[in-house]
Design an enzyme around this catalytic site. Structure first.
Site: not given
Length: 245
Positions: A147, A187-190
């Site tokens: 993102l 994970g995170g925005d992945e």
């Protein structure tokens, strides 16, 4: 008083699965039963109920994941309810069998925020897809999605808004893909999407374009319309490729 009683919900579940006539229709459409055409015996709701010990003590918490995966080649359902749609006995297979089994593994294999596959489950499915592709000659591809400006949104609108954005992203990715595709949050925005059984690369390019367009649509956060966007990369699996590559 020290005695054990089965709840009515558990009793109803057991009775429902005894209606199963082992017609193989659910097994034929299920993308969770890996290489289901190689199973000589029926693997359906009664089998899953028995293996997960759902018919036994409802407090039974033994870990049967290794048995399901290694000995029976069973994955983990993403709750598409494909099997329920084809059941001639109208057994609510997903609601009553797979979900209780999944609840035991959800923190291990699924992202709790988006309910997508996590990195562990995604890697497992990629490995299986590569092995199957080597045998069948069909292609495998993975889309990697980041993102844009996610940190900026977290900083400006707060973590609650960031979590909402991740949830909307997950819903939009599900809407873009086939039931047989695996969508994961790494994970995170992945995020990532696994595409199996491909005969041509045009489908991958079209999906990548659709993902970019869909994630580029605005979303309402804190009474404001925000456009995020995403960067998409594609990896094609070749014969001899491993999941890490």
């Amino acid at each position: 008083d020290g005695t054990w009683r089965m709840s009515q919900r558990d009793a109803d579940r057991v009775q429902e699965f005894r209606k199963c006539i082992e017609c193989f229709l659910c097994q034929d459409v299920c993308h969770v039963l890996r290489d289901h055409d190689k199973h000589e015996s029926f693997i359906g709701p009664r089998f899953l109920t028995y293996t997960a010990a759902l018919e036994m003590h409802p407090l039974d918490a033994d870990d049967r994941l290794a048995e399901l995966k290694d000995h029976h080649g069973i994955g983990y359902c993403n709750i598409t309810k494909c099997c329920t749609k084809v059941c001639p006995e109208h057994i609510h297979i997903t609601d009553n069998a797979i979900i209780p089994l999944k609840e035991r593994v959800v923190t291990r294999y699924y992202d709790p925020l988006t309910r997508l596959a996590n990195r562990t489950l995604f890697r497992d499915r990629v490995e299986h897809a590569l092995a199957k592709g080597a045998r069948s000659g069909l292609k495998v591809a993975v889309l990697f999605i980041d993102l844009d400006n996610f940190k900026t949104i977290n900083d400006n609108f707060g973590h609650a808004a960031g979590d909402r954005l991740l949830g909307v992203t997950a819903d939009r990715l599900r809407a873009c893909t086939r039931a047989s595709d695996t969508v994961a949050r790494l994970g995170g925005d992945e995020f990532a999407i696994l595409l199996e059984d491909l005969t041509e690369s045009e489908h991958v390019s079209a999906l990548a374009q659709r993902v970019c367009e869909t994630l580029g649509e605005s979303i309402a956060l804190e009474a404001r319309s925000v456009a995020v966007g995403a960067s998409v990369g594609v990896a094609h699996g070749e014969h001899g490729t491993d999941a890490e590559a």
